[in-house]
Scaffold this motif. Sequence first.
Motif, PDB file in Angstrom:
ATOM      1  N   GLU A 244      -5.052  -2.279 -15.263  1.00  0.00           N
ATOM      2  CA  GLU A 244      -6.253  -0.953 -15.874  1.00  0.00           C
ATOM      3  C   GLU A 244      -7.769  -1.591 -15.589  1.00  0.00           C
ATOM      4  OE1 GLU A 244      -5.713  -1.346 -20.110  1.00  0.00           O
ATOM      5  OE2 GLU A 244      -3.814   0.195 -19.903  1.00  0.00           O
ATOM      6  N   GLY A 245      -8.477  -0.905 -15.292  1.00  0.00           N
ATOM      7  CA  GLY A 245     -10.306  -1.033 -15.125  1.00  0.00           C
ATOM      8  C   GLY A 245     -10.244  -1.897 -13.672  1.00  0.00           C
ATOM      9  N   GLU A 246     -10.785  -3.300 -13.366  1.00  0.00           N
ATOM     10  CA  GLU A 246     -11.327  -3.708 -11.796  1.00  0.00           C
ATOM     11  C   GLU A 246     -10.288  -3.765 -11.476  1.00  0.00           C
ATOM     12  OE1 GLU A 246     -14.215  -6.244 -12.431  1.00  0.00           O
ATOM     13  OE2 GLU A 246     -16.279  -5.002 -13.208  1.00  0.00           O
ATOM     14  N   GLU A 247      -8.832  -3.838 -12.391  1.00  0.00           N
ATOM     15  CA  GLU A 247      -7.748  -4.524 -11.664  1.00  0.00           C
ATOM     16  C   GLU A 247      -6.370  -3.571 -11.660  1.00  0.00           C
ATOM     17  OE1 GLU A 247      -6.002  -7.785 -14.381  1.00  0.00           O
ATOM     18  OE2 GLU A 247      -7.386  -8.816 -14.569  1.00  0.00           O
ATOM     19  N   GLN A 248      -7.021  -2.725 -11.041  1.00  0.00           N
ATOM     20  CA  GLN A 248      -6.294  -1.474 -10.970  1.00  0.00           C
ATOM     21  C   GLN A 248      -5.780  -1.540  -9.254  1.00  0.00           C
ATOM     22  OE1 GLN A 248      -7.003   2.726 -11.251  1.00  0.00           O
ATOM     23  NE2 GLN A 248      -5.438   2.709 -12.884  1.00  0.00           N
ATOM     24  N   ARG A 249      -4.734  -1.669  -9.676  1.00  0.00           N
ATOM     25  CA  ARG A 249      -4.011  -1.331  -8.121  1.00  0.00           C
ATOM     26  C   ARG A 249      -2.995   0.180  -7.698  1.00  0.00           C
ATOM     27  NH1 ARG A 249      -2.712  -5.146  -4.333  1.00  0.00           N
ATOM     28  NH2 ARG A 249      -2.235  -3.785  -3.228  1.00  0.00           N
ATOM     29  N   LYS A 250      -3.447   0.744  -6.638  1.00  0.00           N
ATOM     30  CA  LYS A 250      -2.331   2.092  -6.729  1.00  0.00           C
ATOM     31  C   LYS A 250      -1.972   1.979  -5.069  1.00  0.00           C
ATOM     32  CE  LYS A 250      -6.275   5.574  -8.255  1.00  0.00           C
ATOM     33  NZ  LYS A 250      -7.126   6.577  -7.850  1.00  0.00           N
ATOM     34  N   CYS A 251      -0.362   2.278  -5.568  1.00  0.00           N
ATOM     35  CA  CYS A 251       0.741   2.776  -4.466  1.00  0.00           C
ATOM     36  C   CYS A 251       0.841   3.585  -4.002  1.00  0.00           C
ATOM     37  CB  CYS A 251       1.238   1.589  -4.883  1.00  0.00           C
ATOM     38  SG  CYS A 251       2.893   1.398  -3.720  1.00  0.00           S
TER      39      CYS A 251
ATOM     40  N   ASP B 132       1.063  -1.040  -0.176  1.00  0.00           N
ATOM     41  CA  ASP B 132       0.110  -0.307   0.421  1.00  0.00           C
ATOM     42  C   ASP B 132       0.569   1.338   0.082  1.00  0.00           C
ATOM     43  OD1 ASP B 132      -2.348  -1.385   0.315  1.00  0.00           O
ATOM     44  OD2 ASP B 132      -1.938  -2.050   1.908  1.00  0.00           O
ATOM     45  N   ILE B 133       1.801   1.362   1.548  1.00  0.00           N
ATOM     46  CA  ILE B 133       2.706   2.491   1.323  1.00  0.00           C
ATOM     47  C   ILE B 133       4.341   1.811   0.666  1.00  0.00           C
ATOM     48  CG2 ILE B 133       3.370   3.782   2.150  1.00  0.00           C
ATOM     49  CD1 ILE B 133       1.657   3.944   3.966  1.00  0.00           C
TER      50      ILE B 133
END
Length: 630
Positions: free
Chosen positions: A575-582, A556-557
Amino acid sequence: MEEEIKAEFNKIGFALDDEEEILKKCITFCINYNLKPSELVSSWEVYYLNRQLDGSTVQNAEMDGFLLHLQNEQKDAVFKEEPNLHIYSSKDVDMILNYGEEDLKEEIPGTPTDKSLKLYSDPFDSTPKSYGNGYSSGKPSKLVTPFGRRSDKFEVKFNIVNLSVVENNDDEHDNGNLEDEIIKRAQPCKRCSLMVHELGLDPGCRFMYDRIEDRFNALENRIRKHATALFASGLYEEPMDPTVASQRNILAVGMICCDGEGRLNENSIMLQSSVQHSGGRNVRLDLHNLNQFSIFPGQIVAIEGQNPSGHCLIASKLVDSVPLSAPAAVNQHPTKKQALDQDVESTDSSYVQKEISALIASGPFTTTDNLLFEPLTELLAYAGRKLPQLLILMGPFVDSEHPEIKKGTIDGSFDELFRLEILRRLQDHVEYTGTYVRVILVPSIQDAQHDYVFPQPAFDIHSPNLKDQIVSLSNPGIFEANQVKVGCCSVDILKQISREEMSRNPADGTPSDRMSRLANHIISQRSFYPLYPPAEDIPLDFSLAPEALNITSIPDILILPSDMKYFIKVLSLGEGEEQRKCICINPGRLAKGEGGGTFAELNYQGSPDKMNASIIVGSENSLQYKISAY
């Protein structure tokens, strides 16, 4: 000489703003300090990196600062030739005027005392202990130093992003007495759970047993796991041998490497595939058909293209990351997790809210003109007012590049300096703040008192009373706080990749965020150190738990301290529903030269869309602090 200086600047990619005026000054510098044009430009490059200037244009306004930098270099050169030479300055006069007769009496030799100090048995005084030859003073510091000259400790300006934050006026705390501060200080948040991922790097583990076989196996495993994950995602066909001549499009997976010494260029790019697919042979790689790319030595990529001659693979597509749906860590060695709370394992994790508050700082923790550790003291004072759940400190703590450390003039061992000046302050801090606050320590290969190896084991800290509050991680290290996964590495991998990276921007002129691109390489490669061969000053040891460098899942960080300009970036993967953010954070350095540096403050509530993240910056002129929120 003007043409030579201009050519040297152009060679490293710098243009001149006011060309005529700048060249006149540069010629004067060369004459006065007996410098060649190449030496002058080399000094400018060091000055540019230290000041963290933006752009690739030499500004006339920076010439005065550059002159001061040259003067300091000349002074350091004189000290190296005559180490006992002392140049008197205004600081010496201020020291004599500010110190009274009572201070002079303290210098009279007295009865020798026992130097052995019990770190955790004695209570910690509110004033720092003296250490060595006056590098830390037990009395209020009247010695005028650039850092100690500050009157206003913090100038706080909030720019609210996603969370509603009540503005605090920290000047009120500075003006009040200690009792008022204790009464007025905010109550801390609930103690967060903490779980450390053990990566097989135990304190005192053996190293320097690195063999060629270990290096080969580590690189081969990276290529093999990358290829297996791409094929398992179902989006790509099975990889083939890129060295075999073929008229049809194939998919090849391998490692980017250079065919000789020096940096990558369009004519020196090679792709080394795995033993399974090509027997470990490499082939020349042609990327001229690609609209954009970013590559560096050691990067694992998938190439779609043709090799009609058998000597050159012409790429039509480059894939530099594994799809998030793919099992990126095939046959990955399982990591052990150590829960540092007795009730963590018994608690239902579904009820734990993914919320943490943290202060993040990276060393050096003292200025170059002394070993008083004033920046660390100010950071702990700020943390005592804010009371975050986590205080994440990353080395170097006892910086091997500090002038006094390099001279070897301190009276005592590096380990004693670390325990007296760092650990005692931290012990005092956690005793003052209570059990709600945790301190996370991450070592650095620049730590003079610790093992010089990477990956690096944790500090061996014996603190039975505070083992749950002061925790040491390996380098790199991974931990979970309230189920928020945090990865951190104190090696300056961003700066090292930036030196070796070769990139091409889109032809339509779409702007590219270089810092985000560099940070994305760490996530997409699933490795804390994807660069190979490593930088010259990195003691990379593949015999020491090679799985310690792997990133098995997207954190996450991600904390990556660097000498490059501080930043807080939200990285998007997939992309789309599989997109993850860090969230990637470079807190900068807490101390820079003789002045204050930067650190980061983070309030995270489950996602990057619900957070406040700030870089707290020390002004170079007034040495006041302000907050730039992201």
